[in-house]
Design a protein around this motif. Structure first.
Motif, PDB file in Angstrom:
ATOM      1  N   MET A  71      -6.234   8.175   6.324  1.00  7.32           N
ATOM      2  CA  MET A  71      -7.547   7.854   5.299  1.00  7.32           C
ATOM      3  C   MET A  71      -8.101   6.459   5.668  1.00  7.32           C
ATOM      4  O   MET A  71      -9.101   6.009   5.123  1.00  7.32           O
ATOM      5  CB  MET A  71      -7.266   8.218   3.810  1.00  7.32           C
ATOM      6  CG  MET A  71      -6.328   7.084   3.162  1.00  7.32           C
ATOM      7  SD  MET A  71      -7.166   6.541   1.728  1.00  7.32           S
ATOM      8  CE  MET A  71      -8.381   5.293   1.906  1.00  7.32           C
TER       9      MET A  71
ATOM     10  N   SER B  80       0.967  -1.173  -0.091  1.00 15.18           N
ATOM     11  CA  SER B  80       0.105   0.039   0.074  1.00 15.18           C
ATOM     12  C   SER B  80       0.906   1.216   0.199  1.00 15.18           C
ATOM     13  O   SER B  80       0.725   2.082  -0.701  1.00 15.18           O
ATOM     14  CB  SER B  80      -0.796   0.103   1.173  1.00 15.18           C
ATOM     15  OG  SER B  80      -1.703   1.268   1.390  1.00 15.18           O
ATOM     16  N   ALA B  81       1.854   1.112   0.633  1.00 14.01           N
ATOM     17  CA  ALA B  81       2.562   2.313   0.878  1.00 14.01           C
ATOM     18  C   ALA B  81       3.725   2.712  -0.253  1.00 14.01           C
ATOM     19  O   ALA B  81       3.801   3.810  -0.831  1.00 14.01           O
ATOM     20  CB  ALA B  81       3.802   2.173   2.139  1.00 14.01           C
TER      21      ALA B  81
ATOM     22  N   TYR C 269      -5.221   8.985  -9.169  1.00 14.02           N
ATOM     23  CA  TYR C 269      -3.983   7.642  -9.055  1.00 14.02           C
ATOM     24  C   TYR C 269      -4.185   6.967 -10.255  1.00 14.02           C
ATOM     25  O   TYR C 269      -3.257   6.323 -10.769  1.00 14.02           O
ATOM     26  CB  TYR C 269      -4.131   7.112  -7.771  1.00 14.02           C
ATOM     27  CG  TYR C 269      -3.041   6.225  -7.231  1.00 14.02           C
ATOM     28  CD1 TYR C 269      -1.971   7.073  -6.350  1.00 14.02           C
ATOM     29  CD2 TYR C 269      -2.749   4.956  -7.334  1.00 14.02           C
ATOM     30  CE1 TYR C 269      -0.821   6.259  -5.801  1.00 14.02           C
ATOM     31  CE2 TYR C 269      -1.677   4.292  -6.775  1.00 14.02           C
ATOM     32  CZ  TYR C 269      -0.682   5.045  -6.272  1.00 14.02           C
ATOM     33  OH  TYR C 269       0.475   4.403  -5.757  1.00 14.02           O
TER      34      TYR C 269
ATOM     35  N   SER D  89       0.585   6.304   3.211  1.00 10.46           N
ATOM     36  CA  SER D  89      -0.571   5.778   3.238  1.00 10.46           C
ATOM     37  C   SER D  89      -1.182   6.049   4.497  1.00 10.46           C
ATOM     38  O   SER D  89      -2.481   5.140   4.916  1.00 10.46           O
ATOM     39  CB  SER D  89      -1.007   4.148   2.829  1.00 10.46           C
ATOM     40  OG  SER D  89      -0.452   3.826   1.773  1.00 10.46           O
TER      41      SER D  89
ATOM     42  N   LEU E 255      -6.692   1.751  -1.374  1.00 11.56           N
ATOM     43  CA  LEU E 255      -7.577   2.818  -1.454  1.00 11.56           C
ATOM     44  C   LEU E 255      -8.886   2.704  -1.380  1.00 11.56           C
ATOM     45  O   LEU E 255      -9.851   3.364  -1.053  1.00 11.56           O
ATOM     46  CB  LEU E 255      -7.099   3.944  -2.640  1.00 11.56           C
ATOM     47  CG  LEU E 255      -5.936   4.545  -2.332  1.00 11.56           C
ATOM     48  CD1 LEU E 255      -5.206   5.001  -3.592  1.00 11.56           C
ATOM     49  CD2 LEU E 255      -5.954   5.789  -1.324  1.00 11.56           C
TER      50      LEU E 255
ATOM     51  N   PHE F 163       1.034  10.865   2.366  1.00  7.45           N
ATOM     52  CA  PHE F 163       0.443  10.239   0.981  1.00  7.45           C
ATOM     53  C   PHE F 163       1.399   8.996   0.910  1.00  7.45           C
ATOM     54  O   PHE F 163       0.794   7.940   0.565  1.00  7.45           O
ATOM     55  CB  PHE F 163       0.840  11.245  -0.060  1.00  7.45           C
ATOM     56  CG  PHE F 163       0.185  10.696  -1.397  1.00  7.45           C
ATOM     57  CD1 PHE F 163      -1.054  10.884  -1.731  1.00  7.45           C
ATOM     58  CD2 PHE F 163       1.075   9.840  -2.193  1.00  7.45           C
ATOM     59  CE1 PHE F 163      -1.440  10.368  -2.818  1.00  7.45           C
ATOM     60  CE2 PHE F 163       0.458   9.391  -3.539  1.00  7.45           C
ATOM     61  CZ  PHE F 163      -0.766   9.676  -3.904  1.00  7.45           C
ATOM     62  N   SER F 164       2.700   8.992   0.993  1.00 13.13           N
ATOM     63  CA  SER F 164       3.689   7.796   0.528  1.00 13.13           C
ATOM     64  C   SER F 164       3.351   6.678   1.683  1.00 13.13           C
ATOM     65  O   SER F 164       3.653   5.596   1.406  1.00 13.13           O
ATOM     66  CB  SER F 164       4.963   8.389   0.828  1.00 13.13           C
ATOM     67  OG  SER F 164       5.972   7.434   0.007  1.00 13.13           O
TER      68      SER F 164
ATOM     69  N   GLY G  42       4.417   2.967  -3.860  1.00 19.82           N
ATOM     70  CA  GLY G  42       3.479   2.770  -5.114  1.00 19.82           C
ATOM     71  C   GLY G  42       3.886   4.222  -5.800  1.00 19.82           C
ATOM     72  O   GLY G  42       5.077   4.866  -5.880  1.00 19.82           O
ATOM     73  N   LEU G  43       3.100   4.768  -6.588  1.00 23.40           N
ATOM     74  CA  LEU G  43       3.412   6.178  -7.476  1.00 23.40           C
ATOM     75  C   LEU G  43       3.889   7.235  -6.548  1.00 23.40           C
ATOM     76  O   LEU G  43       4.540   7.797  -6.900  1.00 23.40           O
ATOM     77  CB  LEU G  43       2.097   6.621  -7.883  1.00 23.40           C
ATOM     78  CG  LEU G  43       1.451   5.426  -9.259  1.00 23.40           C
ATOM     79  CD1 LEU G  43       0.167   5.755  -9.676  1.00 23.40           C
ATOM     80  CD2 LEU G  43       2.605   5.592 -10.455  1.00 23.40           C
ATOM     81  N   GLY G  44       3.460   7.192  -5.392  1.00 25.11           N
ATOM     82  CA  GLY G  44       3.898   8.264  -4.467  1.00 25.11           C
ATOM     83  C   GLY G  44       5.384   8.419  -4.262  1.00 25.11           C
ATOM     84  O   GLY G  44       5.781   9.240  -4.152  1.00 25.11           O
ATOM     85  N   ASN G  45       6.043   7.299  -4.274  1.00 22.62           N
ATOM     86  CA  ASN G  45       7.462   7.162  -4.133  1.00 22.62           C
ATOM     87  C   ASN G  45       8.249   7.480  -5.455  1.00 22.62           C
ATOM     88  O   ASN G  45       9.090   7.957  -5.519  1.00 22.62           O
ATOM     89  CB  ASN G  45       7.751   5.556  -3.716  1.00 22.62           C
ATOM     90  CG  ASN G  45       7.192   5.360  -2.431  1.00 22.62           C
ATOM     91  OD1 ASN G  45       5.922   4.977  -2.345  1.00 22.62           O
ATOM     92  ND2 ASN G  45       7.808   4.882  -1.432  1.00 22.62           N
TER      93      ASN G  45
ATOM     94  N   ALA H 266      -6.613   3.416   5.118  1.00 22.53           N
ATOM     95  CA  ALA H 266      -6.113   2.499   4.507  1.00 22.53           C
ATOM     96  C   ALA H 266      -5.238   1.404   5.291  1.00 22.53           C
ATOM     97  O   ALA H 266      -5.358   0.114   5.499  1.00 22.53           O
ATOM     98  CB  ALA H 266      -5.349   2.929   3.278  1.00 22.53           C
TER      99      ALA H 266
HETATM  100  N1  PFF Z   1       1.226   5.314  -0.493  1.00 22.67           N
HETATM  101  C1  PFF Z   1       0.419   5.345  -1.857  1.00 22.67           C
HETATM  102  C2  PFF Z   1       1.893   5.743  -2.853  1.00 22.67           C
HETATM  103  O1  PFF Z   1       2.616   5.972  -2.357  1.00 22.67           O
HETATM  104  O2  PFF Z   1       1.606   5.621  -4.073  1.00 22.67           O
HETATM  105  C3  PFF Z   1      -0.695   5.806  -2.087  1.00 22.67           C
HETATM  106  C4  PFF Z   1      -1.593   5.988  -1.203  1.00 22.67           C
HETATM  107  C5  PFF Z   1      -2.330   4.403  -0.873  1.00 22.67           C
HETATM  108  C6  PFF Z   1      -2.081   7.028  -0.409  1.00 22.67           C
HETATM  109  C7  PFF Z   1      -3.082   4.569   0.047  1.00 22.67           C
HETATM  110  C8  PFF Z   1      -2.915   6.780   0.526  1.00 22.67           C
HETATM  111  C9  PFF Z   1      -3.729   5.599   0.799  1.00 22.67           C
HETATM  112  F1  PFF Z   1      -4.120   5.568   1.596  1.00 22.67           F
END
Ligand code: PFF
Length: 455
Positions: free
Chosen positions: A240, A23-24, A110, A237, A332, A234-235, A26-29, A242
């Motif tokens: 929210m 989850s953590a 996303y 997660s 998400l 965001f990175s 992903g595109l965020g990184n 998740a």
């Molecule tokens: N953490 C994910 C990323 O870095 O791409 C994006 C994300 C997933 C944000 C789940 C928030 C979340 F609850």
């Protein structure tokens, strides 16, 4: 209090770590971290980001896992029942609702970005990166984002993929996928850093990322701090639900503190590796680090086009990135789906299709904002940028503050100590409590108030 979730349980502690890391990471990184760091000038942003991960992110992650595991339901119902147990007001369930809204908004853009990634798999496969230069990479990216039909097709495929996994239940398919994906992504990223180190301007990249120059932030310091903090939420997660819902499938005997540190460390390592793979190429090719959301799509193809075996490496890289986005997208969607199952009595499949369709529609607005609706802006931002900015920099940090306040102030000391399985005199528990009661909420609130100009 139930010791099992009706939605399933992870088969092992490792399965939880893998899924939460899935989850953590992903595109965020790989997409968001480099371009945001680039927009705010590098080192100072990175340093603030790291401080936020350690001082705010890890304690809030522990709190989220803890609340999820104690409630064992969707975030909305978990918050309602924990508030009941602790004698607090039922309005705490609004925290779960806020998370549902954030999740739907985040997933809608996303998925569009994940679509770009899939489109790049086919470009890599077709050998289109061969000998490409900066101008060529820029026009390739421009051609993609200005084509709404193509974006819609990829967005649709990605949402179908996400719905398919969530509909089957995350505990079944996800574990296997992540077990293979995470190590593969790690190895490939390290390989790309090594390539960038010899083919790109590694010195410049190192200095850019790790030599903080606070003067560069100038008058935008408040905004840079907000964005670094938002990037941390965001990175990881966080904020929210998740990680809360993933915590609800975790065995009661697992150590929450240790798991949170492992997940946050893996996530941060991937982000830094992505930076070290991308910025040497940015500098060696005279590209600008602040070119925005297209950054990785305009730089990596140049590297793939030049390196030996770059066609294969390019395909593998973008495929892995699609997988990384997929495992994040699943988390998400999960909070809203579990709520629909619990409160509406929907089957998991029906709940997932309904939630996925809502996200799909919102995603269309996001992808149109890149082309036909480009002239339509709110606060100077198109819809996609607005969703990205508001969720990461406002909704997730606000959710995080509420989680911190609940875990630190509403929940009885005995409850959190029991759930975290830390002794009364343990230094770790004392540190966590200090961070979750004072440091995390106060810092986040100060940064938010500063950003809206109130302090
Ligand atoms: N953490 C994910 C990323 O870095 O791409 C994006 C994300 C997933 C944000 C789940 C928030 C979340 F609850």
């Amino acid at each position: 209090m139930s010791t099992m979730s009706v939605h399933g349980m992870w088969s092992s502690r490792l399965a939880f770590i893998l899924a939460a890391t899935g989850s953590a990471v992903g595109l965020g990184n790989i997409w968001r971290f480099p371009y945001t760091a680039g927009e705010y000038g590098g080192g100072a942003f990175v340093l603030i980001y790291l401080i936020c991960v350690a001082g705010i992110g890890i304690p809030i992650m522990m709190a989220e896992i803890m609340l999820g595991r104690r409630g064992r339901q969707s975030p909305v119902n978990t918050m309602r029942s924990l508030a009941g147990q602790e004698g607090a007001h039922g309005a705490w369930q609004l925290l779960g609702w806020m998370g549902i809204v954030s999740g739907l908004l985040i997933l809608s853009f996303y998925s569009v970005i994940a679509g770009w990634t899939m489109a790049y798999v086919t470009r890599a496969f077709g050998g289109q990166f061969g000998g490409i230069d900066a101008a060529g990479a820029e026009s390739m990216f421009g051609a993609l984002v200005s084509d709404p039909e193509r974006l819609l097709a990829w967005h649709t495929i990605f949402m179908v993929m996400t719905v398919m996994v969530v509909a089957r239940g995350v505990a079944s398919g996800l574990e296997k996928a992540v077990r293979f994906l995470m190590p593969a992504l790690f190895v490939l990223l390290i390989g790309m850093v090594l390539y960038a180190a010899q083919a790109g301007d590694f010195q410049a990249a190192l200095a850019y990322l790790f030599k903080p120059d606070f003067a560069k932030l100038g008058e935008h310091a408040g905004e840079a701090i907000l964005s670094a903090m938002g990037q941390a939420f965001f990175s990881l997660s966080l904020g929210m639900g998740a990680i809360m819902i993933y915590g609800s499938y975790l065995n009661s005997s697992a150590s929450i503190g240790r798991n949170a540190v492992i997940i946050a460390s893996l996530d941060t390592t991937v982000a830094l590796l992505a930076g070290l793979a991308i910025f040497p190429i940015v500098f060696a090719n005279g590209l600008s680090p602040d070119s925005g959301p297209g950054l990785i799509f305009q730089t990596l193809p140049i590297a793939f086009g030049q390196m030996a075996g770059g066609q294969l490496v390019g395909v593998v890289f973008f495929v892995l990135l699609v997988f990384a986005a997929w495992t994040s997208a699943i988390s998400l969607l999960e909070p809203v789906v579990t709520w629909l199952v619990e409160n509406r009595g929907f089957s998991r499949v029906r709940a997932t299709v309904i939630a996925g369709s809502a996200v799909w529609l919102l995603g269309i607005a996001c992808l149109l904002s890149l082309n036909v609706w480009a002239g339509f802006t709110i606060f100077g931002k198109g819809i996609l940028d607005l969703f990205d900015y508001v969720t990461a920099n406002v909704l997730l940090p606000l959710g995080g503050v509420l989680i911190a306040v609940f875990a630190g102030w509403i929940m009885r000391r005995a409850s959190s100590r029991d759930e975290l399985a830390m002794g009364e005199t343990s230094i770790a528990y004392g540190a966590w409590r200090l961070l979750i009661r004072y440091v995390a909420p106060i810092c986040v609130v100060i940064v938010l108030l500063n950003a809206i100009g109130l302090i």
